[in-house]
Design a protein around this motif. Structure first.
Motif, PDB file in Angstrom:
ATOM      1  N   GLY A   1     -21.662  55.101  21.610  1.00 24.89           N
ATOM      2  CA  GLY A   1     -22.715  56.109  21.559  1.00 24.89           C
ATOM      3  C   GLY A   1     -22.523  57.004  20.358  1.00 24.89           C
ATOM      4  N   GLU A   2     -23.124  58.175  20.392  1.00 29.31           N
ATOM      5  CA  GLU A   2     -22.975  59.136  19.309  1.00 29.31           C
ATOM      6  C   GLU A   2     -21.622  59.829  19.435  1.00 29.31           C
ATOM      7  OE1 GLU A   2     -24.968  59.452  16.729  1.00 29.31           O
ATOM      8  OE2 GLU A   2     -26.196  57.850  17.576  1.00 29.31           O
ATOM      9  N   ALA A   3     -20.836  59.786  18.364  1.00 22.29           N
ATOM     10  CA  ALA A   3     -19.454  60.259  18.429  1.00 22.29           C
ATOM     11  C   ALA A   3     -19.342  61.727  18.822  1.00 22.29           C
ATOM     12  CB  ALA A   3     -18.756  60.016  17.092  1.00 22.29           C
ATOM     13  N   ALA A   4     -20.248  62.572  18.331  1.00 20.32           N
ATOM     14  CA  ALA A   4     -20.174  63.997  18.668  1.00 20.32           C
ATOM     15  C   ALA A   4     -20.225  64.202  20.183  1.00 20.32           C
ATOM     16  CB  ALA A   4     -21.305  64.761  17.988  1.00 20.32           C
ATOM     17  N   GLN A   5     -21.035  63.414  20.855  1.00 17.90           N
ATOM     18  CA  GLN A   5     -21.175  63.547  22.302  1.00 17.90           C
ATOM     19  C   GLN A   5     -20.019  62.886  23.044  1.00 17.90           C
ATOM     20  OE1 GLN A   5     -24.906  62.126  23.880  1.00 17.90           O
ATOM     21  NE2 GLN A   5     -24.223  62.259  25.999  1.00 17.90           N
ATOM     22  N   THR A   6     -19.669  61.648  22.657  1.00 12.72           N
ATOM     23  CA  THR A   6     -18.622  60.932  23.392  1.00 12.72           C
ATOM     24  C   THR A   6     -17.250  61.588  23.217  1.00 12.72           C
ATOM     25  OG1 THR A   6     -18.269  59.374  21.549  1.00 12.72           O
ATOM     26  CG2 THR A   6     -19.860  58.740  23.236  1.00 12.72           C
ATOM     27  N   VAL A   7     -16.988  62.135  22.026  1.00 11.24           N
ATOM     28  CA  VAL A   7     -15.697  62.797  21.803  1.00 11.24           C
ATOM     29  C   VAL A   7     -15.645  64.134  22.524  1.00 11.24           C
ATOM     30  CG1 VAL A   7     -14.146  63.772  20.068  1.00 11.24           C
ATOM     31  CG2 VAL A   7     -15.306  61.594  19.619  1.00 11.24           C
ATOM     32  N   ALA A   8     -16.751  64.864  22.536  1.00 11.44           N
ATOM     33  CA  ALA A   8     -16.785  66.118  23.296  1.00 11.44           C
ATOM     34  C   ALA A   8     -16.506  65.855  24.772  1.00 11.44           C
ATOM     35  CB  ALA A   8     -18.143  66.797  23.122  1.00 11.44           C
ATOM     36  N   GLU A   9     -17.078  64.795  25.309  1.00 10.47           N
ATOM     37  CA  GLU A   9     -16.839  64.435  26.707  1.00 10.47           C
ATOM     38  C   GLU A   9     -15.385  64.013  26.919  1.00 10.47           C
ATOM     39  OE1 GLU A   9     -19.746  61.425  27.343  1.00 10.47           O
ATOM     40  OE2 GLU A   9     -21.419  62.831  27.560  1.00 10.47           O
ATOM     41  N   LEU A  10     -14.823  63.285  25.938  1.00  6.86           N
ATOM     42  CA  LEU A  10     -13.420  62.871  26.031  1.00  6.86           C
ATOM     43  C   LEU A  10     -12.503  64.081  26.080  1.00  6.86           C
ATOM     44  CD1 LEU A  10     -11.268  60.575  25.898  1.00  6.86           C
ATOM     45  CD2 LEU A  10     -11.340  60.852  23.406  1.00  6.86           C
ATOM     46  N   LYS A  11     -12.755  65.072  25.233  1.00  3.74           N
ATOM     47  CA  LYS A  11     -11.924  66.270  25.214  1.00  3.74           C
ATOM     48  C   LYS A  11     -11.973  66.995  26.562  1.00  3.74           C
ATOM     49  CE  LYS A  11     -11.535  69.073  21.833  1.00  3.74           C
ATOM     50  NZ  LYS A  11     -11.816  70.089  20.778  1.00  3.74           N
ATOM     51  N   LYS A  12     -13.146  67.037  27.173  1.00  3.71           N
ATOM     52  CA  LYS A  12     -13.296  67.743  28.442  1.00  3.71           C
ATOM     53  C   LYS A  12     -12.658  67.011  29.610  1.00  3.71           C
ATOM     54  CE  LYS A  12     -17.689  69.976  27.205  1.00  3.71           C
ATOM     55  NZ  LYS A  12     -19.148  70.033  27.502  1.00  3.71           N
TER      56      LYS A  12
ATOM     57  N   ALA B   1      -2.878  55.774  24.827  1.00  3.01           N
ATOM     58  CA  ALA B   1      -4.305  55.485  24.887  1.00  3.01           C
ATOM     59  C   ALA B   1      -4.907  55.576  23.488  1.00  3.01           C
ATOM     60  CB  ALA B   1      -4.997  56.477  25.820  1.00  3.01           C
ATOM     61  N   LYS B   2      -5.740  54.594  23.168  1.00  3.13           N
ATOM     62  CA  LYS B   2      -6.418  54.574  21.873  1.00  3.13           C
ATOM     63  C   LYS B   2      -7.917  54.486  22.109  1.00  3.13           C
ATOM     64  CE  LYS B   2      -3.516  51.327  21.299  1.00  3.13           C
ATOM     65  NZ  LYS B   2      -2.351  51.763  22.087  1.00  3.13           N
ATOM     66  N   TYR B   3      -8.658  55.399  21.489  1.00  2.00           N
ATOM     67  CA  TYR B   3     -10.103  55.476  21.677  1.00  2.00           C
ATOM     68  C   TYR B   3     -10.787  55.158  20.346  1.00  2.00           C
ATOM     69  CZ  TYR B   3      -8.393  58.209  25.643  1.00  2.00           C
ATOM     70  OH  TYR B   3      -7.710  58.643  26.756  1.00  2.00           O
ATOM     71  N   VAL B   4     -11.742  54.242  20.380  1.00  2.00           N
ATOM     72  CA  VAL B   4     -12.478  53.884  19.172  1.00  2.00           C
ATOM     73  C   VAL B   4     -13.948  54.222  19.364  1.00  2.00           C
ATOM     74  CG1 VAL B   4     -12.637  51.482  19.963  1.00  2.00           C
ATOM     75  CG2 VAL B   4     -13.101  52.024  17.578  1.00  2.00           C
ATOM     76  N   THR B   5     -14.492  54.988  18.414  1.00  2.00           N
ATOM     77  CA  THR B   5     -15.892  55.384  18.498  1.00  2.00           C
ATOM     78  C   THR B   5     -16.762  54.345  17.795  1.00  2.00           C
ATOM     79  OG1 THR B   5     -15.777  56.683  16.446  1.00  2.00           O
ATOM     80  CG2 THR B   5     -15.271  57.818  18.509  1.00  2.00           C
ATOM     81  N   THR B   6     -17.889  54.021  18.390  1.00  2.00           N
ATOM     82  CA  THR B   6     -18.796  53.040  17.804  1.00  2.00           C
ATOM     83  C   THR B   6     -20.189  53.211  18.397  1.00  2.00           C
ATOM     84  OG1 THR B   6     -19.246  50.660  17.540  1.00  2.00           O
ATOM     85  CG2 THR B   6     -18.061  51.333  19.523  1.00  2.00           C
ATOM     86  N   ARG B   7     -21.203  52.942  17.587  1.00  2.00           N
ATOM     87  CA  ARG B   7     -22.575  53.006  18.087  1.00  2.00           C
ATOM     88  C   ARG B   7     -23.000  51.691  18.724  1.00  2.00           C
ATOM     89  NH1 ARG B   7     -23.249  55.934  13.164  1.00  2.00           N
ATOM     90  NH2 ARG B   7     -23.875  58.121  13.515  1.00  2.00           N
ATOM     91  N   SER B   8     -22.271  50.622  18.436  1.00  2.00           N
ATOM     92  CA  SER B   8     -22.625  49.289  18.948  1.00  2.00           C
ATOM     93  C   SER B   8     -21.474  48.734  19.771  1.00  2.00           C
ATOM     94  CB  SER B   8     -22.969  48.344  17.796  1.00  2.00           C
ATOM     95  OG  SER B   8     -21.912  48.281  16.864  1.00  2.00           O
ATOM     96  N   PRO B   9     -21.719  47.767  20.646  1.00  2.00           N
ATOM     97  CA  PRO B   9     -20.652  47.199  21.478  1.00  2.00           C
ATOM     98  C   PRO B   9     -19.508  46.641  20.625  1.00  2.00           C
ATOM     99  CG  PRO B   9     -22.801  46.495  22.262  1.00  2.00           C
ATOM    100  CD  PRO B   9     -23.040  47.175  20.944  1.00  2.00           C
ATOM    101  N   LYS B  10     -18.304  46.760  21.139  1.00  2.00           N
ATOM    102  CA  LYS B  10     -17.124  46.273  20.408  1.00  2.00           C
ATOM    103  C   LYS B  10     -16.082  45.789  21.396  1.00  2.00           C
ATOM    104  CE  LYS B  10     -13.501  47.686  17.148  1.00  2.00           C
ATOM    105  NZ  LYS B  10     -13.673  46.492  16.282  1.00  2.00           N
TER     106      LYS B  10
END
Length: 202
Positions: free
Chosen positions: A110-121, A89-98
């Motif tokens: 979205g905001e990486a701090a939030q989306t990555v924290a959710e991913l970890k959980k 699995a590969k996850y790419v962080t971005t504020r805009s659609p990709k």
């Protein structure tokens, strides 16, 4: 359920992590000193990289790093080492659609701090962050990094994006492992240990 977030980074002796793989890998901000890694690649280096990749269940990337890897790895055969990275699995962080076409890629918008924290959980195992200097700063500020796997190269680049740049949030680290390759690259594994300790030398 929770994932461990590991940062795997190539870094020069003066802390630069920009453009290690080639002259045109990352020319942002007028960087012209790319390609400082290849001269130091040996069997030891390949073994370390294979071990780090084998531990990973997923990979987390910033937008630029994702585009760099996605332009190369999909064409690498299983026999030449593409099986693991192309299937995970590969996850790419971005504020805009990709749009993403690399196999098993997922967009964290979205905001990486939030989306990555959710991913970890919401996931188990080990998520590897490779390169992605801009994303890394955000992860450091949010205290989301559990472990650093640093490959420190015997070269002074003199300019470029740095692993720990001005304004990085202070952190204490614990050395968990180390190894030196035949070309003088030092592999250091550091675990996050909370806030740094301060004192006075007696």
């Amino acid at each position: 359920m929770a994932s461990k977030l590991i940062v795997g980074t190539f870094v020069s002796l003066d802390g630069v992590m920009q453009g290690p793989g080639g002259p045109t890998e990352d020319e942002s901000n007028g960087f012209t000193r790319g390609g400082w890694l290849p001269a130091h690649v040996d069997q030891d280096f390949n073994e370390i990289m294979a071990d780090v990749l084998d531990r990973a269940d997923g990979m987390l990337l910033g937008r630029r790093s994702y585009d760099i890897l996605a332009s190369y790895w999909p064409d690498v055969s299983d026999e030449d080492g593409g099986a693991k990275i192309n299937s995970m699995a590969k996850y790419v962080t971005t504020r805009s659609p990709k749009e993403v076409t690399w196999n098993n890629s997922h967009v964290l918008q979205g905001e990486a701090a939030q989306t990555v924290a959710e991913l970890k959980k919401s996931t188990d195992g080990v998520i590897l962050v490779q390169g992605s200097s801009d994303l890394l700063r955000t992860l450091q500020e949010a205290e989301l990094v559990d472990e650093y796997h640093l490959l420190v190269f015997p070269v002074v680049v003199g300019e470029g994006k740095r692993l720990f740049s001005e304004g990085t949030v202070p952190a204490g680290l614990k050395l968990a492992a180390s190894r030196v390759t035949s070309t003088g690259v030092v592999h250091l594994v550091y675990e996050w240990a909370g806030a740094p300790l301060y004192g006075t030398v007696a």
